[in-house]
Design a protein around this motif. Structure first.
Motif, short mmCIF file in Angstrom:
data_model
loop_
_atom_site.label_atom_id
_atom_site.label_comp_id
_atom_site.label_asym_id
_atom_site.label_seq_id
_atom_site.Cartn_x
_atom_site.Cartn_y
_atom_site.Cartn_z
N LYS A 100 0.83 -1.20 0.00
CA LYS A 100 0.00 0.00 0.00
C LYS A 100 0.87 1.25 0.00
N ILE A 101 1.93 1.26 0.80
CA ILE A 101 2.81 2.43 0.85
C ILE A 101 3.49 2.63 -0.50
N ASN A 102 3.95 1.55 -1.12
CA ASN A 102 4.57 1.67 -2.44
C ASN A 102 3.59 2.21 -3.47
N LEU A 103 2.34 1.77 -3.39
CA LEU A 103 1.32 2.24 -4.32
C LEU A 103 1.05 3.74 -4.10
N MET A 104 1.04 4.17 -2.86
CA MET A 104 0.86 5.59 -2.56
C MET A 104 1.96 6.42 -3.20
N MET A 105 3.19 5.94 -3.08
CA MET A 105 4.32 6.68 -3.66
C MET A 105 4.21 6.74 -5.18
N ALA A 106 3.83 5.62 -5.78
CA ALA A 106 3.75 5.56 -7.24
C ALA A 106 2.62 6.40 -7.79
N SER A 107 1.50 6.47 -7.07
CA SER A 107 0.32 7.17 -7.57
C SER A 107 0.28 8.65 -7.20
N GLY A 108 1.15 9.04 -6.26
CA GLY A 108 1.13 10.43 -5.82
C GLY A 108 0.03 10.74 -4.82
N GLU A 109 -0.51 9.71 -4.18
CA GLU A 109 -1.56 9.91 -3.18
C GLU A 109 -1.05 10.79 -2.04
N TYR A 110 -1.89 11.70 -1.57
CA TYR A 110 -1.43 12.65 -0.54
C TYR A 110 -1.40 12.01 0.85
N TYR A 111 -0.39 12.38 1.60
CA TYR A 111 -0.24 12.05 3.01
C TYR A 111 0.51 13.23 3.60
N ASP A 112 0.62 13.30 4.90
CA ASP A 112 1.45 14.33 5.51
C ASP A 112 2.82 13.78 5.89
N MET A 113 2.84 12.65 6.61
CA MET A 113 4.09 11.98 6.97
C MET A 113 4.00 10.52 6.57
N VAL A 114 5.16 9.94 6.23
CA VAL A 114 5.16 8.53 5.84
C VAL A 114 6.43 7.85 6.34
N PHE A 115 6.31 6.56 6.66
CA PHE A 115 7.46 5.75 7.03
C PHE A 115 8.28 5.47 5.78
N THR A 116 9.59 5.59 5.91
CA THR A 116 10.50 5.30 4.80
C THR A 116 11.79 4.75 5.38
N SER A 117 12.58 4.07 4.58
CA SER A 117 13.77 3.41 5.11
C SER A 117 14.66 2.95 3.96
N SER A 118 15.74 2.25 4.31
CA SER A 118 16.60 1.65 3.29
C SER A 118 16.05 0.32 2.81
N TRP A 119 15.15 -0.28 3.57
CA TRP A 119 14.68 -1.64 3.27
C TRP A 119 13.21 -1.70 2.86
N LEU A 120 12.48 -0.63 3.07
CA LEU A 120 11.06 -0.59 2.70
C LEU A 120 10.71 0.86 2.38
N ASN A 121 10.02 1.06 1.24
CA ASN A 121 9.70 2.43 0.80
C ASN A 121 10.99 3.24 0.73
N SER A 122 11.85 2.90 -0.20
CA SER A 122 13.22 3.40 -0.29
C SER A 122 13.34 4.91 -0.11
N PHE A 123 14.04 5.31 0.94
CA PHE A 123 14.22 6.73 1.20
C PHE A 123 15.00 7.41 0.09
N ASP A 124 16.16 6.86 -0.27
CA ASP A 124 17.00 7.50 -1.27
C ASP A 124 16.28 7.62 -2.62
N LYS A 125 15.61 6.56 -3.01
CA LYS A 125 14.89 6.58 -4.29
C LYS A 125 13.80 7.64 -4.31
#
Length: 489
Positions: free
Chosen positions: A77-102
């Protein structure tokens, strides 16, 4: 008349004093900012999440005028949010899930460099040197979660069996290969059983001995003696390949379940006497005999390794489309989480008296409802360092100064990546990365479980990855590394 007026005035003032909190709260409802905060669910949503969030919101609304709608979402779901541009205020990100650098490089996250220093100086000071892992081109795009920033890998052994029955000594530290006598001893006693817990993910933390530039495919070893920092394909990393060889030897000797590459989890089988673990010195969470049915001792075999990827174990980023008022509210909320221990403990452990209680030594103990209805990883809702330390039981007490000792250990014993702070920009080679990842996925599970002989499959992997363009990818990564290194000097 004047006396009556004075009487009613006093009564009215008393009513204001007695009901002041509710009046002020009601008056300020329109001024309270509510944030959509999305975090990783770690496989499940805590049953009492709604009640705990409501408790936290009552505190944060009063202290900083901010509430959160906290969502526990799966990685998909988090990956889909990033890909679709769905709005959020804050999101969990990391090196191993929902790539921060990318995602930071793609413009998904807000540049908070000036904002965090101007609006939340206490938060800025608290994070300290660890801001570096949240930077791209010296700009800050996320707030690091202070936790185990360095990776320490350990084995968890049944002390009742190995020490009590067999008279062996479980050392505080050992090498990876030095586990073998323990596995052999158990296998001799129980030929039909498999002493090393292993599922399709491999030994927990087995890749932490390298800095991962592209998954476990292109890495930078910590023990590199070269003057220049260089990324290499994993098959050129002797430490990693030797680990794969050791796992295959153990697999061949029957220490690992023959179906390990397809097993989802071994957590339900508490009889297994040896497990891997990733934690930190002084961690007591593996030691509860009530959980395992026997006493457990841990032995560290690697680390602590500190790198950009380990320090990016968990961050919170603000949406790039977030208006400044809400961005400031996000930062103030994170500042409160990082500086107010009592508030932090709510999202960390739940409601005092229901989900946990404070012990006399300053640590906390989860109550049955806390274990059953609100048991989250601290990283899911904020820094571990700012929360009270958890004890295993009333008799197995944790050190309330645990994190101070852990961070002192990073200074004294930490093994630091020479590429700490480097973030590869894959924009020119995303097609090659996709191709080599596809090749890697055909072999990685069998390699990390010992199922395949690395000396047989690595030549196949190398041939296929070279055809997919890995040499071009390596050239680009090392070119960027040279530029980064020259600028760092």
């Amino acid at each position: 008349m004047k006396k009556a007026y004075l009487y009613f005035s006093i009564i009215f003032l008393l009513m204001l004093i007695l009901t002041g909190c509710s009046i002020n709260s009601a008056k300020g409802d329109d001024d309270i900012i509510t944030l959509r905060w999305v975090t990783y669910d770690n496989g499940s949503i805590p049953l009492d999440a709604k009640e705990v969030i409501a408790k936290a919101n009552k505190v944060s609304a009063e202290k900083i005028g901010v509430k959160v709608d906290l969502e526990f979402q799966p990685s998909e779901k988090i990956n889909l949010m990033m890909a679709s541009g769905e709005y959020y205020d804050m999101v969990f990100t990391s090196s191993w899930l929902n790539s921060f650098d990318k995602n930071a490089a793609a413009g998904c996250y807000l540049d908070i460099t000036e904002l965090v220093q101007r609006e939340t100086p206490a938060l800025y000071d608290t994070i300290g040197k660890y801001w570096d892992c949240a930077k791209l081109e010296d700009r800050i795009y996320g707030v690091p979660t202070l936790k185990d920033m360095g990776a320490e890998e350990m084995f968890r052994l049944n002390a009742d069996y190995f020490e009590g029955q067999k008279g062996m000594t479980i050392p505080e530290e050992m090498t990876f290969d030095e586990l073998e006598p323990f596995l052999e001893t158990y296998k001799n006693d129980y030929p039909d059983k498999y002493p090393l817990a292993m599922d399709k993910s491999g030994v927990p933390g087995y890749l932490n001995c390298v800095e991962r530039i592209v998954d476990g495919i292109i890495v930078i070893p910590y023990d590199c003696d070269d003057e220049a920092v260089k990324a290499i394909p994993f098959w050129e990393c002797d430490e990693l390949v030797n680990k794969y060889r050791t796992l295959h030897r153990w697999y061949s000797k029957g220490y690992i379940h023959p179906d390990a590459a397809t097993i989802q989890s071994t957590a339900a089988d508490i009889s297994i006497p040896v497990r891997g673990g990733v934690a930190w010195r002084g961690y007591k969470g593996y030691s509860n005999p009530d959980q395992w049915g026997f006493n457990v001792k841990t032995s560290i075999y690697e680390g602590p390794y500190l790198s950009r990827s380990s320090e990016q174990g968990a961050l919170f980023a603000i949406c790039a489309a977030c208006p400044e008022e809400k961005a400031v509210a996000c930062l103030k909320y994170l500042e409160l989480l990082n500086t107010d221990q009592k508030f932090r403990d709510i999202l960390a452990y739940g409601i005092e008296g229901t989900h946990f209680e404070y012990l006399d030594n300053g640590t906390i103990l989860r109550l049955p409802a806390g274990n059953d209805r609100y048991h989250t990883g601290l990283y899911q809702t904020g820094s571990a360092v700012s929360a009270s330390v958890e004890s295993v039981s009333r008799t197995i007490l944790a050190d309330p100064d645990q994190w101070k000792l852990v961070y002192e250990g990073y200074v004294e014993d930490g093994i630091y990546s020479r590429a700490g702070g480097f973030a590869y920009d894959p924009v020119n080679n995303e097609d090659i990365i996709t191709a080599v990842r596809a090749v890697y996925s055909d072999y990685s599970t069998e390699l990390c479980t010992g199922t395949s002989d690395p000396d047989k499959v690595i030549p196949e992997i190398k041939k296929r990855m070279e055809a997919a363009g890995i040499d071009e990818l390596l050239d680009d990564i090392n070119s960027q590394l040279q530029v980064w290194e020259s600028q760092a000097k």
